[in-house]
Design a protein around this motif. Structure first.
Motif, PDB file in Angstrom:
ATOM      1  N   GLN A  69      14.183  11.121 -12.313  1.00 34.88           N
ATOM      2  CA  GLN A  69      13.409  10.376 -11.331  1.00 34.88           C
ATOM      3  C   GLN A  69      13.671   8.875 -11.397  1.00 34.88           C
ATOM      4  OE1 GLN A  69       9.191  11.695 -11.101  1.00 34.88           O
ATOM      5  NE2 GLN A  69       9.842  13.412 -12.382  1.00 34.88           N
ATOM      6  N   PHE A  70      14.390   8.397 -12.445  1.00 28.19           N
ATOM      7  CA  PHE A  70      14.672   6.956 -12.478  1.00 28.19           C
ATOM      8  C   PHE A  70      16.137   6.595 -12.733  1.00 28.19           C
ATOM      9  CE2 PHE A  70      12.713   7.876 -16.713  1.00 28.19           C
ATOM     10  CZ  PHE A  70      13.732   7.490 -17.576  1.00 28.19           C
ATOM     11  N   THR A 107      18.189   5.887  -9.516  1.00 30.58           N
ATOM     12  CA  THR A 107      17.739   4.649  -8.869  1.00 30.58           C
ATOM     13  C   THR A 107      18.317   3.425  -9.567  1.00 30.58           C
ATOM     14  OG1 THR A 107      15.670   5.736  -8.237  1.00 30.58           O
ATOM     15  CG2 THR A 107      15.705   3.330  -8.164  1.00 30.58           C
ATOM     16  N   PRO A 164       4.341  10.520 -16.667  1.00 28.90           N
ATOM     17  CA  PRO A 164       3.741   9.531 -15.765  1.00 28.90           C
ATOM     18  C   PRO A 164       2.229   9.613 -15.669  1.00 28.90           C
ATOM     19  CG  PRO A 164       4.928  11.218 -14.527  1.00 28.90           C
ATOM     20  CD  PRO A 164       5.265  11.426 -15.966  1.00 28.90           C
ATOM     21  N   THR A 184       5.500   5.041 -15.446  1.00 28.04           N
ATOM     22  CA  THR A 184       5.969   5.986 -14.440  1.00 28.04           C
ATOM     23  C   THR A 184       7.473   5.800 -14.198  1.00 28.04           C
ATOM     24  OG1 THR A 184       5.599   4.513 -12.558  1.00 28.04           O
ATOM     25  CG2 THR A 184       3.716   5.840 -13.309  1.00 28.04           C
ATOM     26  N   PRO A 185       8.131   6.819 -13.641  1.00 28.37           N
ATOM     27  CA  PRO A 185       9.552   6.645 -13.302  1.00 28.37           C
ATOM     28  C   PRO A 185       9.794   5.448 -12.392  1.00 28.37           C
ATOM     29  CG  PRO A 185       8.967   8.963 -13.226  1.00 28.37           C
ATOM     30  CD  PRO A 185       7.678   8.212 -13.435  1.00 28.37           C
ATOM     31  N   GLU A 186       8.889   5.217 -11.447  1.00 27.52           N
ATOM     32  CA  GLU A 186       9.050   4.083 -10.543  1.00 27.52           C
ATOM     33  C   GLU A 186       8.982   2.761 -11.301  1.00 27.52           C
ATOM     34  OE1 GLU A 186       7.862   7.675  -8.495  1.00 27.52           O
ATOM     35  OE2 GLU A 186       6.874   6.587 -10.122  1.00 27.52           O
ATOM     36  N   GLN A 187       8.061   2.661 -12.250  1.00 24.69           N
ATOM     37  CA  GLN A 187       7.937   1.441 -13.047  1.00 24.69           C
ATOM     38  C   GLN A 187       9.147   1.251 -13.959  1.00 24.69           C
ATOM     39  OE1 GLN A 187       4.226   2.325 -14.964  1.00 24.69           O
ATOM     40  NE2 GLN A 187       2.975   1.418 -13.329  1.00 24.69           N
ATOM     41  N   ALA A 219      12.196   2.385 -13.483  1.00 24.74           N
ATOM     42  CA  ALA A 219      13.333   1.999 -12.642  1.00 24.74           C
ATOM     43  C   ALA A 219      13.229   0.542 -12.218  1.00 24.74           C
ATOM     44  CB  ALA A 219      13.407   2.900 -11.408  1.00 24.74           C
ATOM     45  N   ALA A 220      12.048   0.141 -11.744  1.00 26.99           N
ATOM     46  CA  ALA A 220      11.885  -1.229 -11.248  1.00 26.99           C
ATOM     47  C   ALA A 220      12.116  -2.247 -12.352  1.00 26.99           C
ATOM     48  CB  ALA A 220      10.491  -1.402 -10.640  1.00 26.99           C
TER      49      ALA A 220
END
Length: 309
Positions: free
Chosen positions: A67-68, A71, A53, A27-30, A32-33
């Motif tokens: 989306q990433f 961030t 995602p 996912t974009p969150e993963q 980015a993190a």
């Protein structure tokens, strides 16, 4: 700067699938993190692909990148490197779309067509998380990763106007000669960045003699003062080859795109874990990981530009 080693981290790629490792960011969150964690662990460059995602399938959609990337830029000073390789089967327009929108400091650029295959590992998995994965891996026995001279020229001409430099990915010695063709044509200017790739089925094998030969060929074609060079190797060859690169004066690339392992038989838990190991290797060999700004100086980059919204 002679004692500085650029660590690049290829965070997710487009070939490994979600079934192969729970650590692979989807996912974009993963993404980015894990990019932020890799940068904090010592990666000066983060090399980025995007995935759907919902199921982890590779996607060229700039809206997913959006989306990433902001961030990552907000939380690190890392050099952003956006792929123009995308994935086998994507059109050249799709492969260019994210880099054309975000205008990063660095874009990857494959310097020739290859038979990029992972079909030989499909038998390791008895079940798959998503229906597309098995066909994606098994079908690579009939996949040609196209990078024609016309494709390469289009990518260079499209992105150079925005000041991008390139991670010239060379999967075989002939790709160095392809790069020399574009240097002679004036489309690639020093200092340029060569990423030597070993151990992909379809490319040059992961033998140390091949690494020595690739470096010697690059020196002869370009003159060692005109380029920086780095090494990546697939799977179990990753850490031995980056060690040899440091010993020979080169830079290194790690990340879950290139290998899902931390060591023999042990899956990495994150990209940062691989970066931490690479940084330890660099320091044990008497050198230091380059900061993002040191990497910018070594590679002659334009500097950070905010990502598009």
């Amino acid at each position: 700067m002679r004692d500085k080693v650029i660590i690049s981290c290829a965070v997710t790629g487009a070939v490994h699938t979600p079934t192969m490792s729970d650590a692979l960011p989807i996912t974009p969150e993963q993404i980015a993190a894990q990019s932020i964690e890799a940068a904090r662990a010592g990666a000066a460059i983060v090399h980025l692909h995007a995935r759907n995602p919902a199921d982890g399938r590779p996607t060229p959609d700039p809206d997913v990148y959006a989306q990433f990337i902001p961030t990552i830029e907000t939380n690190t000073d890392a050099v952003i490197n956006i792929t123009t390789g995308g994935a086998p089967g994507m059109s050249i327009q799709d492969r260019l779309s994210a880099a054309a929108r975000f205008k990063p400091e660095v874009c990857s650029l494959n310097m020739g067509s290859i038979n990029f295959a992972l079909h030989h590992i499909a038998g390791r998995y008895s079940s798959w998380k998503h229906p597309w994965e098995k066909a994606w891996i098994e079908g690579s026995d009939d996949s040609v990763f196209r990078n024609s001279f016309r494709d390469i020229r289009l990518i260079l001409e499209t992105l150079t106007v925005d000041g991008a430099k390139f991670e010239h990915e060379c999967y075989d010695v002939g790709h160095l000669y392809n790069l020399a063709h574009f240097v002679d044509a004036g489309l690639v200017k020093p200092p340029f960045f060569i990423q030597m790739v070993f151990g992909i089925l379809g490319g040059i094998g992961a033998d140390l003699d091949n690494l020595v030969f690739m470096k010697r060929t690059a020196d002869r074609l370009f003159g060692s003062e005109n380029f920086q060079w780095s090494v990546l190797a697939a799977g179990k060859f990753q850490m031995p080859f980056i060690t040899q690169s440091v010993l020979m004066g080169g830079h290194v690339r790690v990340g879950l795109e290139d290998s899902l392992l931390l060591g023999r038989g042990r899956l990495a838990t994150s990209n940062a874990e691989q970066v931490e190991k690479a940084a330890r290797i660099v320091r044990e060999l008497g050198k230091e990981p380059a900061t993002p700004n040191e990497a910018r100086a070594l590679l002659g980059l334009k500097g950070r530009v905010r990502a598009a919204a």
